[in-house]
Design a protein around this motif. Structure first.
Motif, PDB file in Angstrom:
ATOM      1  N   PRO A  34       0.902  -1.178   0.005  1.00  0.00           N
ATOM      2  CA  PRO A  34      -0.068  -0.071   0.258  1.00  0.00           C
ATOM      3  C   PRO A  34       0.817   1.337  -0.020  1.00  0.00           C
ATOM      4  N   LEU A  35       2.094   1.336   0.846  1.00  0.00           N
ATOM      5  CA  LEU A  35       2.725   2.439   0.710  1.00  0.00           C
ATOM      6  C   LEU A  35       3.499   2.629  -0.851  1.00  0.00           C
ATOM      7  N   MET A  36       3.820   1.477  -1.282  1.00  0.00           N
ATOM      8  CA  MET A  36       4.335   1.571  -2.764  1.00  0.00           C
ATOM      9  C   MET A  36       3.582   2.321  -3.531  1.00  0.00           C
ATOM     10  N   ALA A  37       2.055   1.886  -3.372  1.00  0.00           N
ATOM     11  CA  ALA A  37       0.891   2.619  -4.260  1.00  0.00           C
ATOM     12  C   ALA A  37       0.933   3.924  -3.843  1.00  0.00           C
ATOM     13  N   ARG A  38       0.948   4.300  -2.663  1.00  0.00           N
ATOM     14  CA  ARG A  38       0.538   5.713  -2.209  1.00  0.00           C
ATOM     15  C   ARG A  38       1.515   6.529  -2.746  1.00  0.00           C
ATOM     16  N   LEU A  39       2.946   6.106  -2.913  1.00  0.00           N
ATOM     17  CA  LEU A  39       4.016   6.974  -3.458  1.00  0.00           C
ATOM     18  C   LEU A  39       4.042   7.111  -4.821  1.00  0.00           C
ATOM     19  N   GLY A  40       3.403   6.153  -5.476  1.00  0.00           N
ATOM     20  CA  GLY A  40       3.345   6.291  -6.835  1.00  0.00           C
ATOM     21  C   GLY A  40       4.741   5.583  -7.391  1.00  0.00           C
ATOM     22  N   PHE A  72       7.610 -12.617  -6.501  1.00  0.00           N
ATOM     23  CA  PHE A  72       7.274 -12.071  -7.827  1.00  0.00           C
ATOM     24  C   PHE A  72       5.637 -12.165  -7.775  1.00  0.00           C
ATOM     25  N   ALA A  73       5.418 -11.181  -6.360  1.00  0.00           N
ATOM     26  CA  ALA A  73       3.805 -11.188  -6.063  1.00  0.00           C
ATOM     27  C   ALA A  73       2.942 -10.127  -7.003  1.00  0.00           C
ATOM     28  N   THR A  74       2.940 -10.518  -8.108  1.00  0.00           N
ATOM     29  CA  THR A  74       2.371  -9.566  -8.984  1.00  0.00           C
ATOM     30  C   THR A  74       0.767  -9.293  -8.777  1.00  0.00           C
ATOM     31  N   GLU A  89      -3.278  -4.095  -4.575  1.00  0.00           N
ATOM     32  CA  GLU A  89      -2.878  -3.048  -3.708  1.00  0.00           C
ATOM     33  C   GLU A  89      -2.822  -1.817  -4.483  1.00  0.00           C
ATOM     34  N   GLY A  90      -2.907  -1.742  -5.886  1.00  0.00           N
ATOM     35  CA  GLY A  90      -2.950  -0.594  -6.736  1.00  0.00           C
ATOM     36  C   GLY A  90      -1.549  -0.031  -7.213  1.00  0.00           C
TER      37      GLY A  90
END
Length: 498
Positions: free
Chosen positions: A354-360, A389-391, A397-398
């Motif tokens: 989720p943090l990876m997604a929020r940070l773009g 490899f959790a694609t 998670e966006g």
């Protein structure tokens, strides 16, 4: 830029919500962009027309992670793929050494072995015994270490030893390998041949993470005819000041008025690899309980590099394979505001996504490594395989996903990457953690540099396919690489046709 009219294509949707024409249409490319889509479009005067004969049209494919110098040189190097022990590798080296004339400047450069799967690493003395005074450099398939003999250590001004040259020491030494021993294999003509083969796969662009690369290297190649596809040129920390002094930001043209050759990101290698047991993990390695791998920078050093690049207008591509490395990299992005990608993201914790997604931050993943690393993963990361490899988790998670090859670690072949992301298997084995698999549509969408379904306003970078990739089996997806691309278009210019 040239204009182009593609006649009689079937547009492939890149998402379930994309609205596409139900039958064949024409697509007009004007000034590098798709300007019209419709039936029986008028052909503007002087514009080339290409009849696709009802074939399928997708945005051109990208490889988000390549090392193009090494990929270009692969044909001239000794192939060590499939060797299962130091003895097998030494036998191939001995056979190659027997064909040499003993002339000054001769060397044996091999690549492709996976020493992480052997029961032990080879020694310098063993390599000396079959090569004598001929320099020998054997590059591990993941590029994180190399097996050199004494003559090669001396030629590269490295301290003598009995074990491998690893990580940062190896990255710093590698550029001299091509300079001293392989200059004939990295000429503009060699690059042009490689790019021609790549364009035939439907590839319209790549990010080049070659170690030791200078911006002027690509400028000179471009002037010498290596201008078939788009290239983003990365820089490394030891060249960061030089890149900043140039005033170039990520995305800026390296040649005025040429948008196909551009400045890429800063590349940071924050940890090692699975094969060398140097990927930085939260938990110990099963075959080395005292080790969790290691970072290549302290948290403050990592933040310093990201912050410096961000302030200069550069995105950052951070190599992070272990889950601890991924977590620390995300913390550095959050602290500095830097933008860019996590390269590899091989082992992740779901709670970090989720943090990876929020940070773009983009997850730049190479699915073909699934095929090579599954057995090793089960041996050294037992109990963690579902997080490799959790694609599927990433998309749920966006997180923006971009696929690539890491060539020459895996072949520069987007269809192999797509097939691996969908099937997660080869050689008739059961799919490996199929709950993490992508659909063909999702894998294709992650392979086109964020381009939407072909429509007015999208880039005029296109690939015409013999088959509908959304209806193809995993085997048929992989087979597209073998003649299944009938045309590749970059900015309205046909760079491959069959």
């Amino acid at each position: 830029m040239p204009d182009l009219l593609l006649r009689n294509v079937r547009i492939v949707p890149l998402s379930p919500r994309a609205a596409v024409p139900t039958g064949v249409v024409d697509v007009l490319v004007t000034d590098g962009l798709v300007s019209a889509v419709g039936e029986s479009l008028s052909r503007p005067a002087g514009v080339e027309a290409y009849d696709a004969g009802g074939r399928w049209l997708v945005p051109g494919l990208w490889d988000a992670h390549t090392h193009l110098g090494q990929w270009t040189l692969r044909a001239s190097r000794l192939d060590l793929h499939g060797t299962r022990s130091p003895a097998e590798a030494l036998a191939r080296v001995a056979a190659a050494a027997s064909t040499l004339d003993g002339e000054p400047g001769e060397a044996i450069v091999g690549m492709g072995h996976s020493a992480g799967t052997w029961d032990r690493w080879g020694t310098v003395s063993e390599l000396d015994s079959v090569t004598g005074s001929t320099p020998a450099i054997l590059v591990n398939h993941d590029f994180h270490h190399a097996w050199l003999n004494t003559a090669a250590l001396d030629a590269l001004d490295l301290p003598r030893r009995e074990d491998m040259v690893q990580e940062t020491e190896w990255y710093q030494a590698y550029p001299r390998v091509a300079e001293l021993f392989e200059s004939n294999g990295s000429t503009p003509a060699a690059y042009r041949r490689m790019l021609t083969r790549t364009a035939a796969l439907g590839v319209v662009g790549m990010t080049d993470f070659e170690v030791g690369l200078r911006l002027d290297d690509w400028r000179s190649r471009w002037a010498a005819g290596c201008d078939l596809v788009r290239i983003r040129v990365a820089t490394y920390a030891d060249q960061l000041d030089e890149a900043i002094a140039s005033g170039l930001h990520t995305g800026d043209p390296l040649i005025a008025g040429e948008d196909r050759l551009t400045m890429g990101p800063l590349k940071i290698i924050s940890d090692g690899s699975l094969g060398t047991r140097t990927a930085w993990c939260c938990d110990p390695y099963a075959d080395d309980p005292d080790s969790c791998g290691a970072p290549n920078q302290s948290p403050d050093e990592l933040k310093g590099l990201l912050g410096k690049a961000h302030a200069a207008g550069l995105e950052v591509a951070t190599h992070a394979i272990g889950d601890r490395a991924v977590s620390e990299a995300l913390a550095a992005y959050a602290a500095t505001g830097a933008r860019g990608s996590i390269e590899h993201a091989q082992l992740v914790r779901r709670e970090d996504l989720p943090l990876m997604a929020r940070l773009g931050i983009t997850a730049s993943v190479q699915p073909a490594h699934i095929l090579d690393d599954r057995e090793m993963t089960e041996d050294v990361w037992p109990g963690r395989e579902e997080r490799c490899f959790a694609t599927r988790w990433m998309l749920e998670e966006g997180v923006r996903l971009a696929l690539g090859s890491d060539a020459p670690v895996a072949p520069l072949d987007p269809w192999l990457a797509i097939a691996a992301a969908v099937g997660r298997s080869r050689d008739g084995k059961e799919p490996w953690h199929p709950e993490q698999a992508l659909t063909a549509q999702e894998a294709l969408a992650a392979s086109v540099d964020g381009q939407p379904t072909v429509a007015p306003g999208s880039r005029g970078d296109l690939a015409v396919l013999e088959v509908d990739p959304l209806r193809a089996s995993v085997e048929e997806l992989a087979a597209i690489a073998h003649g299944g691309v009938t045309a590749t278009v970059v900015g309205g210019r046909i760079v491959h046709r069959r």
